[in-house]
Design a protein around this motif. Structure first.
Motif, PDB file in Angstrom:
ATOM      1  N   ALA A 126      50.269 -29.240 -17.309  1.00 15.15           N
ATOM      2  CA  ALA A 126      51.438 -30.124 -17.384  1.00 15.15           C
ATOM      3  C   ALA A 126      52.122 -29.952 -18.731  1.00 15.15           C
ATOM      4  O   ALA A 126      52.018 -30.796 -19.611  1.00 15.15           O
ATOM      5  CB  ALA A 126      51.011 -31.567 -17.162  1.00 15.15           C
ATOM      6  N   ILE A 127      52.820 -28.837 -18.882  1.00 11.49           N
ATOM      7  CA  ILE A 127      53.541 -28.511 -20.112  1.00 11.49           C
ATOM      8  C   ILE A 127      55.003 -28.330 -19.741  1.00 11.49           C
ATOM      9  O   ILE A 127      55.321 -27.736 -18.703  1.00 11.49           O
ATOM     10  CB  ILE A 127      53.002 -27.196 -20.729  1.00 11.49           C
ATOM     11  N   GLN A 131      55.021 -22.921 -18.584  1.00 15.81           N
ATOM     12  CA  GLN A 131      54.749 -21.606 -19.150  1.00 15.81           C
ATOM     13  C   GLN A 131      54.103 -20.710 -18.103  1.00 15.81           C
ATOM     14  O   GLN A 131      53.779 -21.148 -17.001  1.00 15.81           O
ATOM     15  CB  GLN A 131      53.857 -21.758 -20.370  1.00 15.81           C
ATOM     16  N   LEU A 132      53.928 -19.453 -18.467  1.00 14.53           N
ATOM     17  CA  LEU A 132      53.310 -18.484 -17.570  1.00 14.53           C
ATOM     18  C   LEU A 132      51.947 -18.102 -18.104  1.00 14.53           C
ATOM     19  O   LEU A 132      51.720 -18.100 -19.310  1.00 14.53           O
ATOM     20  CB  LEU A 132      54.180 -17.229 -17.455  1.00 14.53           C
ATOM     21  N   GLU A 133      51.056 -17.741 -17.180  1.00 17.43           N
ATOM     22  CA  GLU A 133      49.734 -17.279 -17.578  1.00 17.43           C
ATOM     23  C   GLU A 133      49.251 -16.246 -16.577  1.00 17.43           C
ATOM     24  O   GLU A 133      49.855 -16.043 -15.522  1.00 17.43           O
ATOM     25  CB  GLU A 133      48.748 -18.441 -17.672  1.00 17.43           C
ATOM     26  N   LEU A 134      48.149 -15.593 -16.942  1.00 17.88           N
ATOM     27  CA  LEU A 134      47.521 -14.636 -16.043  1.00 17.88           C
ATOM     28  C   LEU A 134      46.467 -15.370 -15.216  1.00 17.88           C
ATOM     29  O   LEU A 134      45.689 -16.164 -15.751  1.00 17.88           O
ATOM     30  CB  LEU A 134      46.862 -13.509 -16.842  1.00 17.88           C
ATOM     31  N   ALA A 135      46.459 -15.109 -13.924  1.00 13.66           N
ATOM     32  CA  ALA A 135      45.510 -15.734 -13.008  1.00 13.66           C
ATOM     33  C   ALA A 135      44.954 -14.654 -12.082  1.00 13.66           C
ATOM     34  O   ALA A 135      45.544 -13.574 -11.954  1.00 13.66           O
ATOM     35  CB  ALA A 135      46.199 -16.822 -12.192  1.00 13.66           C
TER      36      ALA A 135
END
Length: 153
Positions: A126-127, A131-135
């Motif tokens: 919850a930002i 944002q994006l991240e690797l999953a």
């Protein structure tokens, strides 16, 4: 079969590619995020995608400016944040752009780390802005992206 060609694109989280619900990949002061279309200057929501014959691609911002910063990460690990690589990042980080097997319209693609089972997703944290991240790689359309060509008049 659809395939991605080199060009300048708005990269939108699939399926909400139009209207107020659209979440557009944005490169700005907060790093790489997703925000509404027009919530940032156009050049921060336009990416130059250079596709190579092997299906890998460099995704760079700002489009059409050299040297450019690229969509990147520090380590290819689950949960690693997707960032703007430094201008000195050479060679540019490359991504594997894969067509989603479902193939609805607009055509969805997955942005994956070559030779790893990881892909770019919108972070579940919850930002704001998101944002994006690797999953871990999957075929869930919730993690797919539409590459919408930027039309110039």
């Amino acid at each position: 079969m659809e395939f991605l060609k080199s060009g300048v694109y708005r990269i939108v989280s699939w399926p909400g590619t139009e209207g107020p619900e659209a979440r557009v990949l944005t490169a700005g002061e907060n790093g790489v995020t997703v925000s509404a279309l027009g919530a940032a200057p156009e050049r921060e929501q336009e990416f130059s995608v250079e596709v190579k014959d092997d299906g890998t691609a460099a995704i760079q911002i700002p489009a059409r400016i050299f040297p450019s910063r690229s969509l990147s990460y520090e380590e290819a690990e689950k949960g690693e944040r997707v960032i703007l690589g430094p201008v000195s990042d050479f060679p540019t980080r490359e991504w594997k752009i894969e067509l989603a097997p479902q193939q609805p319209l607009p055509v969805p693609f997955f942005i994956r780390v070559p030779d790893k089972e990881l892909q770019v997703v919108v972070s579940p944290l919850a930002i704001f802005p998101p944002q994006l991240e690797l999953a871990p790689s999957d075929s869930d359309l919730q993690n797919a992206w539409a590459f919408l060509p930027v039309e110039r008049v």
